[in-house]
Write a protein that holds these residues in place. Structure first.
Motif, PDB file in Angstrom:
ATOM      1  N   GLY A   1     -51.078 -62.521  55.430  1.00 19.58           N
ATOM      2  CA  GLY A   1     -50.419 -62.988  54.215  1.00 19.58           C
ATOM      3  C   GLY A   1     -49.395 -64.065  54.507  1.00 19.58           C
ATOM      4  O   GLY A   1     -48.721 -64.045  55.533  1.00 19.58           O
ATOM      5  N   GLU A   2     -49.300 -64.992  53.563  1.00 21.82           N
ATOM      6  CA  GLU A   2     -48.387 -66.114  53.739  1.00 21.82           C
ATOM      7  C   GLU A   2     -46.941 -65.722  53.437  1.00 21.82           C
ATOM      8  O   GLU A   2     -46.018 -66.091  54.149  1.00 21.82           O
ATOM      9  N   LYS A   3     -46.740 -64.954  52.369  1.00 23.88           N
ATOM     10  CA  LYS A   3     -45.396 -64.534  51.971  1.00 23.88           C
ATOM     11  C   LYS A   3     -45.273 -63.043  52.183  1.00 23.88           C
ATOM     12  O   LYS A   3     -46.119 -62.279  51.745  1.00 23.88           O
ATOM     13  N   LYS A   4     -44.206 -62.635  52.830  1.00 22.42           N
ATOM     14  CA  LYS A   4     -44.036 -61.221  53.158  1.00 22.42           C
ATOM     15  C   LYS A   4     -42.674 -60.727  52.682  1.00 22.42           C
ATOM     16  O   LYS A   4     -41.699 -61.470  52.680  1.00 22.42           O
ATOM     17  N   VAL A   5     -42.638 -59.475  52.292  1.00 22.84           N
ATOM     18  CA  VAL A   5     -41.393 -58.811  51.935  1.00 22.84           C
ATOM     19  C   VAL A   5     -41.322 -57.546  52.780  1.00 22.84           C
ATOM     20  O   VAL A   5     -42.282 -56.785  52.863  1.00 22.84           O
ATOM     21  N   PHE A   6     -40.196 -57.337  53.409  1.00 23.26           N
ATOM     22  CA  PHE A   6     -39.975 -56.154  54.239  1.00 23.26           C
ATOM     23  C   PHE A   6     -38.943 -55.285  53.538  1.00 23.26           C
ATOM     24  O   PHE A   6     -37.861 -55.742  53.192  1.00 23.26           O
ATOM     25  N   PHE A   7     -39.277 -54.014  53.286  1.00 23.30           N
ATOM     26  CA  PHE A   7     -38.421 -53.085  52.555  1.00 23.30           C
ATOM     27  C   PHE A   7     -38.031 -51.948  53.483  1.00 23.30           C
ATOM     28  O   PHE A   7     -38.898 -51.261  54.016  1.00 23.30           O
ATOM     29  N   SER A   8     -36.745 -51.772  53.734  1.00 21.87           N
ATOM     30  CA  SER A   8     -36.298 -50.727  54.638  1.00 21.87           C
ATOM     31  C   SER A   8     -34.836 -50.407  54.366  1.00 21.87           C
ATOM     32  O   SER A   8     -34.131 -51.164  53.723  1.00 21.87           O
ATOM     33  N   SER A   9     -34.378 -49.296  54.913  1.00 23.76           N
ATOM     34  CA  SER A   9     -32.966 -48.957  54.814  1.00 23.76           C
ATOM     35  C   SER A   9     -32.272 -49.092  56.161  1.00 23.76           C
ATOM     36  O   SER A   9     -31.118 -49.469  56.231  1.00 23.76           O
ATOM     37  N   TYR A  10     -32.957 -48.770  57.228  1.00 21.71           N
ATOM     38  CA  TYR A  10     -32.314 -48.777  58.537  1.00 21.71           C
ATOM     39  C   TYR A  10     -32.763 -49.903  59.451  1.00 21.71           C
ATOM     40  O   TYR A  10     -32.099 -50.220  60.417  1.00 21.71           O
ATOM     41  N   TYR A  11     -33.893 -50.491  59.196  1.00 21.29           N
ATOM     42  CA  TYR A  11     -34.414 -51.484  60.121  1.00 21.29           C
ATOM     43  C   TYR A  11     -34.140 -52.885  59.639  1.00 21.29           C
ATOM     44  O   TYR A  11     -34.320 -53.194  58.470  1.00 21.29           O
ATOM     45  N   GLN A  12     -33.725 -53.733  60.538  1.00 23.50           N
ATOM     46  CA  GLN A  12     -33.434 -55.113  60.185  1.00 23.50           C
ATOM     47  C   GLN A  12     -34.728 -55.897  60.086  1.00 23.50           C
ATOM     48  O   GLN A  12     -35.606 -55.769  60.915  1.00 23.50           O
ATOM     49  N   GLY A  13     -34.813 -56.707  59.063  1.00 25.50           N
ATOM     50  CA  GLY A  13     -35.981 -57.544  58.899  1.00 25.50           C
ATOM     51  C   GLY A  13     -36.034 -58.645  59.944  1.00 25.50           C
ATOM     52  O   GLY A  13     -35.143 -58.779  60.775  1.00 25.50           O
ATOM     53  N   VAL A  14     -37.081 -59.402  59.921  1.00 31.36           N
ATOM     54  CA  VAL A  14     -37.226 -60.532  60.839  1.00 31.36           C
ATOM     55  C   VAL A  14     -37.041 -61.824  60.043  1.00 31.36           C
ATOM     56  O   VAL A  14     -37.189 -61.847  58.823  1.00 31.36           O
ATOM     57  N   SER A  15     -36.719 -62.903  60.740  1.00 32.94           N
ATOM     58  CA  SER A  15     -36.274 -64.132  60.074  1.00 32.94           C
ATOM     59  C   SER A  15     -37.281 -64.747  59.114  1.00 32.94           C
ATOM     60  O   SER A  15     -36.889 -65.351  58.125  1.00 32.94           O
ATOM     61  N   ASP A  16     -38.569 -64.606  59.360  1.00 34.39           N
ATOM     62  CA  ASP A  16     -39.549 -65.264  58.491  1.00 34.39           C
ATOM     63  C   ASP A  16     -40.127 -64.337  57.421  1.00 34.39           C
ATOM     64  O   ASP A  16     -41.147 -64.627  56.826  1.00 34.39           O
ATOM     65  N   VAL A  17     -39.462 -63.218  57.180  1.00 30.98           N
ATOM     66  CA  VAL A  17     -39.913 -62.252  56.177  1.00 30.98           C
ATOM     67  C   VAL A  17     -38.737 -61.899  55.273  1.00 30.98           C
ATOM     68  O   VAL A  17     -37.645 -61.612  55.754  1.00 30.98           O
ATOM     69  N   CYS A  18     -38.932 -61.939  53.957  1.00 31.68           N
ATOM     70  CA  CYS A  18     -37.881 -61.549  53.013  1.00 31.68           C
ATOM     71  C   CYS A  18     -37.569 -60.060  53.220  1.00 31.68           C
ATOM     72  O   CYS A  18     -38.470 -59.222  53.236  1.00 31.68           O
ATOM     73  N   PHE A  19     -36.311 -59.737  53.384  1.00 30.39           N
ATOM     74  CA  PHE A  19     -35.890 -58.363  53.659  1.00 30.39           C
ATOM     75  C   PHE A  19     -35.202 -57.780  52.430  1.00 30.39           C
ATOM     76  O   PHE A  19     -34.188 -58.287  51.973  1.00 30.39           O
ATOM     77  N   VAL A  20     -35.789 -56.720  51.857  1.00 31.22           N
ATOM     78  CA  VAL A  20     -35.183 -55.990  50.745  1.00 31.22           C
ATOM     79  C   VAL A  20     -34.614 -54.700  51.325  1.00 31.22           C
ATOM     80  O   VAL A  20     -35.331 -53.891  51.911  1.00 31.22           O
ATOM     81  N   HIS A  21     -33.318 -54.529  51.182  1.00 33.47           N
ATOM     82  CA  HIS A  21     -32.606 -53.401  51.790  1.00 33.47           C
ATOM     83  C   HIS A  21     -32.479 -52.249  50.792  1.00 33.47           C
ATOM     84  O   HIS A  21     -31.941 -52.433  49.699  1.00 33.47           O
ATOM     85  N   ALA A  22     -33.008 -51.087  51.144  1.00 36.21           N
ATOM     86  CA  ALA A  22     -32.869 -49.881  50.326  1.00 36.21           C
ATOM     87  C   ALA A  22     -31.509 -49.263  50.640  1.00 36.21           C
ATOM     88  O   ALA A  22     -31.244 -48.902  51.790  1.00 36.21           O
ATOM     89  N   VAL A  23     -30.643 -49.184  49.646  1.00 34.55           N
ATOM     90  CA  VAL A  23     -29.292 -48.682  49.868  1.00 34.55           C
ATOM     91  C   VAL A  23     -29.170 -47.304  49.224  1.00 34.55           C
ATOM     92  O   VAL A  23     -29.328 -47.154  48.013  1.00 34.55           O
TER      93      VAL A  23
END
Length: 167
Positions: free
Chosen positions: A57-79
């Motif tokens: 996939g060209e566009k990625k979203v990473f969803f997590s609470s404890y793990y840090q995303g990587v620079s080329d992936v949008c990171f959505v933080h579960a709080v």
């Protein structure tokens, strides 16, 4: 369901279905308790998050609470909460809470489990922009409501309960 349970049982599966419905891919990186996010692809990432950027996939979203995303992936933080900050618990670099707190500055958006948590994000960290913070309704489902006197009497009789409280 409410809070964390609601997030994983209702919101994340909805995200997976919506992503797939709109032509995207959704990979669930299971690391301990398996959650079925059908029709998402399930993968055992086991802390190897560097592989996220290599997923299809060209566009990625990473969803997590404890793990840090990587620079080329949008990171959505579960709080989930801000217990360490509110109670004076150790939240420094060597605490179990540090990854979550450290990740706040890397997130492109937040999914908060309650209005209280959203308010804390704003007050403690200055993250008040409603365009990047989404708040989950943390109330119990409508099916949970006080029982009628008749229902209480029937249950007390059925189970021979004579004390004023039952936990």
């Amino acid at each position: 369901l409410g809070g964390v349970s609601k997030m994983w049982a209702e919101i994340v599966p909805h995200m997976a279905r919506a992503t797939i419905k709109h032509g995207g891919g959704f990979t669930h990186c299971a690391y301990s308790y398996p959650i079925d996010l059908s029709p998402a692809k399930n993968a055992n990432c086991r802390y190897a998050l560097t592989g996220v950027s290599s997923l299809p996939g060209e566009k990625k979203v990473f969803f997590s609470s404890y793990y840090q995303g990587v620079s080329d992936v949008c990171f959505v933080h579960a709080v989930y909460d801000h217990i360490p900050e509110r109670t004076g618990m150790s939240a420094g670099p060597h605490s179990e809470y540090w990854p979550r707190i450290s990740n706040l500055r890397h997130a492109g958006g937040f999914l908060s489990i309650s209005k209280s948590t959203t308010d804390d994000l704003c007050e403690l960290y200055g993250m008040c922009d409603a365009s990047i913070v989404s708040t989950s309704d943390n109330r119990a489902a409508p099916i949970f409501k006080p029982a009628s006197e008749e229902m209480i009497a029937a249950i007390r009789a059925k189970f021979r309960l004579h004390k004023p409280f039952l936990l």
